[in-house]
Structure formats: C-alpha cells, structure tokens
Design an enzyme around this catalytic site. Structure first.
Site, mmCIF file in Angstrom:
data_model
loop_
_atom_site.group_PDB
_atom_site.id
_atom_site.type_symbol
_atom_site.label_atom_id
_atom_site.label_comp_id
_atom_site.label_asym_id
_atom_site.label_seq_id
_atom_site.Cartn_x
_atom_site.Cartn_y
_atom_site.Cartn_z
ATOM 1 N N TYR A 1 49.811 58.626 50.579
ATOM 2 C CA TYR A 1 48.840 59.264 49.693
ATOM 3 C C TYR A 1 48.405 60.579 50.309
ATOM 4 O O TYR A 1 48.548 60.795 51.516
ATOM 5 C CB TYR A 1 47.623 58.358 49.462
ATOM 6 C CG TYR A 1 46.808 58.118 50.714
ATOM 7 C CD1 TYR A 1 45.700 58.903 51.030
ATOM 8 C CD2 TYR A 1 47.157 57.102 51.606
ATOM 9 C CE1 TYR A 1 44.958 58.687 52.179
ATOM 10 C CE2 TYR A 1 46.429 56.877 52.766
ATOM 11 C CZ TYR A 1 45.334 57.672 53.049
ATOM 12 O OH TYR A 1 44.607 57.455 54.200
ATOM 13 N N CYS B 1 35.076 55.388 60.086
ATOM 14 C CA CYS B 1 35.105 56.569 59.225
ATOM 15 C C CYS B 1 36.356 57.359 59.564
ATOM 16 O O CYS B 1 37.030 57.088 60.556
ATOM 17 C CB CYS B 1 33.839 57.419 59.386
ATOM 18 S SG CYS B 1 33.456 57.872 61.102
ATOM 19 N N HIS B 2 36.674 58.321 58.723
ATOM 20 C CA HIS B 2 37.895 59.092 58.884
ATOM 21 C C HIS B 2 37.590 60.586 58.835
ATOM 22 O O HIS B 2 36.557 61.002 58.309
ATOM 23 C CB HIS B 2 38.899 58.773 57.768
ATOM 24 C CG HIS B 2 39.164 57.315 57.577
ATOM 25 N ND1 HIS B 2 39.922 56.573 58.448
ATOM 26 C CD2 HIS B 2 38.769 56.455 56.592
ATOM 27 C CE1 HIS B 2 39.999 55.329 58.022
ATOM 28 N NE2 HIS B 2 39.295 55.233 56.902
ATOM 29 N N ASP C 1 33.316 53.890 56.002
ATOM 30 C CA ASP C 1 34.686 54.106 55.508
ATOM 31 C C ASP C 1 34.810 55.458 54.802
ATOM 32 O O ASP C 1 35.754 55.694 54.047
ATOM 33 C CB ASP C 1 35.150 52.979 54.574
ATOM 34 C CG ASP C 1 36.656 52.992 54.331
ATOM 35 O OD1 ASP C 1 37.396 53.488 55.203
ATOM 36 O OD2 ASP C 1 37.094 52.523 53.261
ATOM 37 N N ARG D 1 45.308 50.936 65.847
ATOM 38 C CA ARG D 1 45.246 50.305 64.532
ATOM 39 C C ARG D 1 46.649 50.069 63.979
ATOM 40 O O ARG D 1 47.528 50.922 64.106
ATOM 41 C CB ARG D 1 44.472 51.190 63.554
ATOM 42 C CG ARG D 1 44.143 50.528 62.220
ATOM 43 C CD ARG D 1 43.566 51.537 61.254
ATOM 44 N NE ARG D 1 42.838 50.912 60.156
ATOM 45 C CZ ARG D 1 42.650 51.480 58.970
ATOM 46 N NH1 ARG D 1 43.153 52.687 58.723
ATOM 47 N NH2 ARG D 1 41.971 50.871 58.024
#
Length: 289
Positions: A45, A28-29, A244, A120
């Site tokens: 983005y 998750c963010h 996500d 990552r």
C-alpha cells in the site's frame, strides 16, 4: 496497481483524559515524506505522507511525551525514516525494526545504537502473510543476544494455528492490536480465548491498541473495550497502548486520536494507577530499562 490508503483525521480533538507525565505512545508510525524517505517498490500500500513533524504535533495535543515508532512494511527494510525520527527525538522515542533476509549481527547492533529495541514480523495476509520461518527463527536468536523483543502482527484466525510457534518463542513477544479479533464474535471466540491463554506466559505482552481494527460497530469503537478490559485483568503488567497513528489501511471509520485517548480511559475504568502502569511503567521496562 498499489492501493493508496486513507490518511488520518487531521483535526485531532483534545482528549478529556489527562495522561500522566511520561506517557508513551507505544505503537505509532512515521511515513515519508516520500521525496525524502522513499516507499518500498514492493509495498502492499501507499500511505499519505505522515512525517515526524505530524507525529510530534499529534503528541502535543494528546499530552504524550514519549513514543515507539514501529517501522511499517510500506518502507520495506530500509530503516532510515524510523532511525531519523528516533534521532530527532533526543531520547524520547525508541523503535521497532523490520529486517531483511541475512541481516548480520553487526547490522542489528547498528540498529540498537540507533534506538531500536525490537523486531516486527507481519503474518497478516494483506501485508504478505506468513514470513519465512527460517528467517524468523534466525532473527529471534540474534534479537535475544541484544535483549530485544519481537512484535507479532497477526490476523485473528491465525492465532490458534500459530499457538505452538508463538509459545516456543524464548524472548518477550508482543501481540499487536489485541490480535485483530472481531468484536462481533465476542470475548468467547476461539482466537480471543487463545490470546488470553497466551497471556499466561510471562514472556507474552499485548497492545490494547487498534480498537478501530477490532470493532464491528464502527466509531466510537466501544465494542472493543471489553476485550481490552479482559486483557488488562489478565496481565496488567504486560499491556501496552498506542495510537497506531496514522492508522494505515483502515477501511471503515477513521478514528480521531483524541477520542482514542478517551477510549483508553474507558478501558482502564478510571483507575489512575492502572493507566500509569500501561502508558508509563510498562513501556519503561521494554524500551527505557
């Protein structure tokens, strides 16, 4: 112009599936708020603000008690927003970092002290494509000394040409979102066959997350389920699951996170022991050893 991506569905449904105690959202963010944690100037983005408080609220609805915040490229290599979320969680969250060129051992040690347990790298074309491979190899050597893993965010078409590079990795590596394969191409497609072959490597892990990125049919994304089931059959002890949230860069149907939990129930086919392994035991080994 930097494009703005869609925000998550704000009306999270309570899932029918009851997750076991200690369930972990392993992908998750946290985005912003931008006036507190600015977005990177060179980002690909701009997401709508989706702060820590929103993540905690989501997890309360879904029955999730732990999480792994995966630092996203829109915040660049400034890890402040992710470290803030981890600190506020009081041990219930860990993180995965994005690091800049020339990061020092001392810098990585500070991240480790802040709850980071992996790094990552994006290979996805719309997020910048192939990283500098000298930087990639250098950081993996540094990560090995810390007992970290590496997360690989790939486009499906890249997993075959990158197979030798991936197989040479000496630390645990995680393939994000089932390698973003396309469901319409079937489980026999070369990219998915290569992913299955990679899972023979005891260092290989995969996230059975992102069905909305795999599905060719749209919501409720059931055409992604056979891919997750095949991966669970291949390596049940090295599969992770995550929401996500807040689902950046979704061009099609925006998922409801409650529905994604229920889709996980279809992936494990009602096997409670397998469900617990994926959302409790497997994250324990990587993030809370």
């Amino acid at each position: 112009m930097i494009p703005t991506c869609k925000g998550p569905d704000p009306d999270t449904r309570k899932p029918r599936l009851v997750l076991p105690e200690g369930a972990c959202d392993a992908h998750c963010h946290v985005f912003g708020p931008g006036d507190v944690f600015p977005y990177a100037e060179d980002r690909a983005y701009t997401p709508p603000d989706s702060p820590y408080e929103g993540l905690v609220k989501l997890h309360g609805i879904l029955g999730i008690s732990r999480a792994v915040i995966v630092h996203a490229s829109c915040h660049g290599s400034d890890m402040t927003v992710t470290l803030d979320g981890i600190a506020r969680s009081e041990g219930r969250m860990r993180g995965v970092a994005v690091v800049e060129q020339g990061v020092t051992d001392a810098g990585l040690a500070r991240l480790h002290a802040g709850g980071i347990r992996g790094v990552r790298f994006n290979f996805v074309k719309h997020l910048g494509g192939m990283p500098d491979m000298a930087h990639f190899r250098r950081v993996l050597a540094q990560a090995e000394a810390l007992g970290w893993h590496v997360v690989l965010h790939l486009d499906a078409q890249d997993i075959v040409p990158l197979a030798d590079t991936i197989s040479a990795i000496r630390i645990p590596f995680i393939i994000d979102h089932m390698a973003r394969v396309k469901a319409k191409d079937g489980t026999g497609q070369p990219a998915f066959r290569q992913l299955q072959e990679l899972m023979r490597n005891p260092l290989a892990w995969v996230k059975i997350s992102g069905p909305e990125r795999v599905s060719s049919a749209g919501a409720p994304f059931r055409d992604a389920v056979p891919f997750a089931q095949a991966l669970l059959a291949a390596a049940p002890d090295r599969c992770l699951w995550g929401t996500d949230w807040p689902h950046p860069n979704i061009a099609g149907d925006m998922p409801n996170d409650g529905d994604l939990v229920d889709l996980l129930g279809e992936m494990v086919q009602g096997d409670e022991a397998l469900l617990r392994q994926v959302v409790v035991a497997n994250p324990d080994r990587l993030y809370w050893p």
